[in-house]
Structures are given as structure tokens and as C-alpha cells.
Design a protein around this motif. Structure first.
Motif, short mmCIF file in Angstrom:
data_model
loop_
_atom_site.label_atom_id
_atom_site.label_comp_id
_atom_site.label_asym_id
_atom_site.label_seq_id
_atom_site.Cartn_x
_atom_site.Cartn_y
_atom_site.Cartn_z
N UNK A 16 0.83 -1.21 0.00
CA UNK A 16 0.00 0.00 0.00
C UNK A 16 0.86 1.25 0.00
N UNK A 17 1.93 1.25 0.78
CA UNK A 17 2.83 2.41 0.79
C UNK A 17 3.45 2.62 -0.58
N UNK A 18 3.79 1.51 -1.24
CA UNK A 18 4.39 1.58 -2.57
C UNK A 18 3.40 2.17 -3.59
N UNK A 26 -1.66 10.87 0.63
CA UNK A 26 -0.42 11.19 1.33
C UNK A 26 -0.54 11.03 2.84
N UNK A 27 -1.61 10.42 3.30
CA UNK A 27 -1.77 10.18 4.73
C UNK A 27 -1.03 8.93 5.16
N UNK A 28 -1.06 8.66 6.45
CA UNK A 28 -0.43 7.46 6.97
C UNK A 28 -1.37 6.28 6.78
N UNK A 33 -6.79 1.44 8.34
CA UNK A 33 -7.09 2.24 7.14
C UNK A 33 -8.08 1.48 6.28
N UNK A 34 -9.13 2.18 5.85
CA UNK A 34 -10.17 1.58 5.02
C UNK A 34 -9.90 1.90 3.55
N UNK A 39 -8.69 5.59 1.67
CA UNK A 39 -7.81 5.66 0.50
C UNK A 39 -8.53 6.11 -0.76
N UNK A 40 -9.86 6.01 -0.77
CA UNK A 40 -10.64 6.43 -1.93
C UNK A 40 -10.43 5.54 -3.15
#
Length: 99
Positions: A16-18, A26-28, A33-34, A39-40
Motif C-alpha cells: 500500500x505504501x508503494x 499522502x496520509x499514513x 485504514x479503510x 484511501x478512496x
């Protein structure tokens, strides 16, 4: 199983970070996290992520999982990172033991 294998959770968070830059997020990103609300992600992005997860953890019943999610009421279709990690842990193929 109520908590996923920490290595699976970390692996999914790494993916996910990648990918976060491609999603303009740009959030953590953490276990809670949904995918849709936070993440939209659109359905195609979720399918791509599912493919990447399967490349890392082997063939998983992702099509069935996504179909099951689609059958839920709209307000219950979003899943968190930890929920996906639990799905992977439940359905991944066992690693053969070295002899």
C-alpha cells in the motif's frame, strides 16, 4: 483468527505504501485504514491490489471475496487493511516445510 500474521500485515502495508503515490494519497496507512473511505480506491484499483497481493502470497479466492463484499449493504462494503490481511492468512497456501 482475530489477529493476522504480522509478516502478512506488514507485507500488505508495504504494498500500500508503494502504491499510495499512484492513488494521490499522502496520509499514513495503518491496519485500520479503510480502502474506500480512507484511501478512496475504485474497484479497478482494488482488483490491481488483489493481483499484487496474490503475486506475493499465492493464489487466493479474491474474486469470491470481492463478490461477497459486493453482496453486502453499501455501508458494509468497505474493508480495512487488517481485514484483508486476515483474509490472506485464512486462504493462503501453506509454505512447504524444508526437509
Amino acid at each position: 483468527m482475530t489477529t493476522p500474521d504480522p509478516t502478512v500485515l506488514t507485507g500488505i502495508l508495504d504494498l500500500l505504501d508503494e502504491l499510495a503515490g499512484d492513488w494521490e494519497y499522502d496520509g499514513e496507512i495503518g491496519p485500520d485504514t479503510r480502502f474506500i473511505a480512507d484511501l478512496g480506491l475504485e474497484s479497478l484499483e482494488i482488483v490491481v491490489l488483489g493481483t499484487m497481493i496474490q503475486e506475493r502470497y499465492g493464489r487466493l479466492p479474491f474474486a469470491e471475496y470481492l463478490d461477497e463484499l459486493g453482496q453486502r449493504p453499501v455501508e458494509e462494503r468497505d474493508v480495512s487493511v487488517v481485514e484483508v490481511a486476515l483474509f490472506v492468512c485464512e486462504h493462503r497456501q501453506p509454505v512447504p516445510e524444508e526437509v
